[in-house]
Scaffold this motif. Sequence first.
Motif, PDB file in Angstrom:
ATOM      1  N   LEU A 276       0.822  -1.204   0.000  1.00  0.00           N
ATOM      2  CA  LEU A 276       0.000   0.000   0.000  1.00  0.00           C
ATOM      3  C   LEU A 276       0.863   1.263   0.000  1.00  0.00           C
ATOM      4  CD1 LEU A 276      -2.878   1.065   0.024  1.00  0.00           C
ATOM      5  CD2 LEU A 276      -2.819   0.963   2.521  1.00  0.00           C
ATOM      6  N   LYS A 277       1.934   1.248   0.793  1.00  0.00           N
ATOM      7  CA  LYS A 277       2.850   2.400   0.839  1.00  0.00           C
ATOM      8  C   LYS A 277       3.512   2.611  -0.527  1.00  0.00           C
ATOM      9  CE  LYS A 277       6.908   1.807   2.517  1.00  0.00           C
ATOM     10  NZ  LYS A 277       8.073   2.060   1.729  1.00  0.00           N
ATOM     11  N   ASP A 278       3.929   1.535  -1.165  1.00  0.00           N
ATOM     12  CA  ASP A 278       4.560   1.640  -2.478  1.00  0.00           C
ATOM     13  C   ASP A 278       3.569   2.128  -3.531  1.00  0.00           C
ATOM     14  OD1 ASP A 278       6.913   0.815  -1.374  1.00  0.00           O
ATOM     15  OD2 ASP A 278       6.833  -1.225  -2.185  1.00  0.00           O
TER      16      ASP A 278
ATOM     17  N   THR B 106      -6.254   2.736 -12.761  1.00  0.00           N
ATOM     18  CA  THR B 106      -7.314   3.483 -13.435  1.00  0.00           C
ATOM     19  C   THR B 106      -7.105   4.975 -13.190  1.00  0.00           C
ATOM     20  OG1 THR B 106      -8.757   3.295 -11.511  1.00  0.00           O
ATOM     21  CG2 THR B 106      -9.006   1.616 -13.215  1.00  0.00           C
ATOM     22  N   LYS B 107      -7.926   5.773 -13.882  1.00  0.00           N
ATOM     23  CA  LYS B 107      -7.932   7.216 -13.644  1.00  0.00           C
ATOM     24  C   LYS B 107      -9.326   7.596 -13.167  1.00  0.00           C
ATOM     25  CE  LYS B 107      -4.279   9.014 -16.497  1.00  0.00           C
ATOM     26  NZ  LYS B 107      -3.895  10.006 -17.487  1.00  0.00           N
ATOM     27  N   ASP B 108      -9.357   8.421 -12.133  1.00  0.00           N
ATOM     28  CA  ASP B 108     -10.623   8.888 -11.576  1.00  0.00           C
ATOM     29  C   ASP B 108     -10.532  10.405 -11.411  1.00  0.00           C
ATOM     30  OD1 ASP B 108     -13.123   8.991 -10.399  1.00  0.00           O
ATOM     31  OD2 ASP B 108     -12.372   8.501  -8.394  1.00  0.00           O
TER      32      ASP B 108
ATOM     33  N   ILE C 110      -4.636   3.403  -7.940  1.00  0.00           N
ATOM     34  CA  ILE C 110      -4.117   2.033  -7.964  1.00  0.00           C
ATOM     35  C   ILE C 110      -4.902   1.230  -6.934  1.00  0.00           C
ATOM     36  CG2 ILE C 110      -2.133   0.546  -7.538  1.00  0.00           C
ATOM     37  CD1 ILE C 110      -0.325   2.842  -8.355  1.00  0.00           C
ATOM     38  N   GLU C 111      -5.454   0.099  -7.379  1.00  0.00           N
ATOM     39  CA  GLU C 111      -6.166  -0.821  -6.487  1.00  0.00           C
ATOM     40  C   GLU C 111      -5.542  -2.199  -6.622  1.00  0.00           C
ATOM     41  OE1 GLU C 111     -10.158  -0.473  -7.914  1.00  0.00           O
ATOM     42  OE2 GLU C 111     -10.619   1.165  -6.533  1.00  0.00           O
ATOM     43  N   PHE C 112      -5.577  -2.943  -5.543  1.00  0.00           N
ATOM     44  CA  PHE C 112      -5.056  -4.310  -5.574  1.00  0.00           C
ATOM     45  C   PHE C 112      -5.812  -5.153  -4.561  1.00  0.00           C
ATOM     46  CE2 PHE C 112      -2.584  -2.016  -2.473  1.00  0.00           C
ATOM     47  CZ  PHE C 112      -2.472  -2.899  -1.411  1.00  0.00           C
ATOM     48  N   GLY C 113      -5.760  -6.435  -4.763  1.00  0.00           N
ATOM     49  CA  GLY C 113      -6.368  -7.379  -3.835  1.00  0.00           C
ATOM     50  C   GLY C 113      -5.734  -8.742  -4.022  1.00  0.00           C
ATOM     51  N   TYR C 114      -5.517  -9.414  -2.928  1.00  0.00           N
ATOM     52  CA  TYR C 114      -4.947 -10.757  -2.997  1.00  0.00           C
ATOM     53  C   TYR C 114      -5.287 -11.525  -1.726  1.00  0.00           C
ATOM     54  CZ  TYR C 114      -1.181  -8.899  -0.037  1.00  0.00           C
ATOM     55  OH  TYR C 114      -0.473  -8.329   0.981  1.00  0.00           O
ATOM     56  N   GLU C 115      -5.151 -12.834  -1.801  1.00  0.00           N
ATOM     57  CA  GLU C 115      -5.410 -13.703  -0.660  1.00  0.00           C
ATOM     58  C   GLU C 115      -4.090 -14.244  -0.125  1.00  0.00           C
ATOM     59  OE1 GLU C 115      -7.929 -16.809  -2.096  1.00  0.00           O
ATOM     60  OE2 GLU C 115      -9.733 -15.586  -1.906  1.00  0.00           O
ATOM     61  N   LYS C 116      -4.032 -14.385   1.164  1.00  0.00           N
ATOM     62  CA  LYS C 116      -2.851 -14.972   1.798  1.00  0.00           C
ATOM     63  C   LYS C 116      -3.334 -16.119   2.678  1.00  0.00           C
ATOM     64  CE  LYS C 116       1.491 -13.833   1.921  1.00  0.00           C
ATOM     65  NZ  LYS C 116       2.346 -13.979   0.810  1.00  0.00           N
TER      66      LYS C 116
ATOM     67  N   SER D  87      -6.313   0.408  -1.824  1.00  0.00           N
ATOM     68  CA  SER D  87      -6.534   1.376  -2.877  1.00  0.00           C
ATOM     69  C   SER D  87      -5.897   2.704  -2.494  1.00  0.00           C
ATOM     70  CB  SER D  87      -8.037   1.572  -3.098  1.00  0.00           C
ATOM     71  OG  SER D  87      -8.274   2.606  -4.017  1.00  0.00           O
ATOM     72  N   THR D  88      -5.482   3.449  -3.494  1.00  0.00           N
ATOM     73  CA  THR D  88      -4.922   4.778  -3.252  1.00  0.00           C
ATOM     74  C   THR D  88      -5.982   5.850  -3.438  1.00  0.00           C
ATOM     75  OG1 THR D  88      -4.242   5.003  -5.558  1.00  0.00           O
ATOM     76  CG2 THR D  88      -2.647   4.053  -4.025  1.00  0.00           C
ATOM     77  N   ALA D  89      -7.223   5.482  -3.616  1.00  0.00           N
ATOM     78  CA  ALA D  89      -8.292   6.440  -3.905  1.00  0.00           C
ATOM     79  C   ALA D  89      -8.531   7.390  -2.724  1.00  0.00           C
ATOM     80  CB  ALA D  89      -9.581   5.720  -4.251  1.00  0.00           C
ATOM     81  N   GLY D  90      -8.342   6.938  -1.498  1.00  0.00           N
ATOM     82  CA  GLY D  90      -8.626   7.769  -0.342  1.00  0.00           C
ATOM     83  C   GLY D  90      -7.540   8.745   0.006  1.00  0.00           C
TER      84      GLY D  90
END
Length: 117
Positions: A40-42, A82-84, A90-96, A113-116
Motif C-alpha cells: 500500500l505504501k509503495d 485506473t484514472k478517476d 491504484i487498487e489491488f487485492g490478494y489472498e494470503k 486502494s490509493t483512492a482515499g
Amino acid sequence: MNKQRGVALSGLLFWSVILALVAVLGMKVLPTYIEYTKILKDAKATVSKVGPDSTVADVRRAFDKFAEIDMLDFKSSDLDVTKDGGKIVIEFGYEKRIHLFWNVSLLIDYKGSTAGS
C-alpha cells in the motif's frame, strides 16, 4: 486461619497455553500484514511520483522500482490502474493463506486502494 490466595497450577497452565497460541498466531499473521502495508505504501508513493499524464506502463514500472527496494514478491501486473477525475488510482487485492497446524489454515483477503489519499 487466613485464606490462601494465588494462582492454581491448572489456571497457570491454561492461561500459558492460551497466551502461547495467541503469540504463535500473531507471529504468523504479522509478516503478511507488514507485506500488505508495504504494498500500500509503495502504491501511494507511485501515485505521488508519476504525473497524471503517465501511462499504465509508466505506473507499473514505477511501482516495480519501489517494490524492488522493499523486496516484495508482489508484481505490478497484479495492480488495477485506473484514472478517476484526472488522478491515477491504484487498487489491488490478494489472498494470503497461512498454515496454522495439521490441516487448519487461516485465509486473509487483503485489499487496498490509493483512492482515499
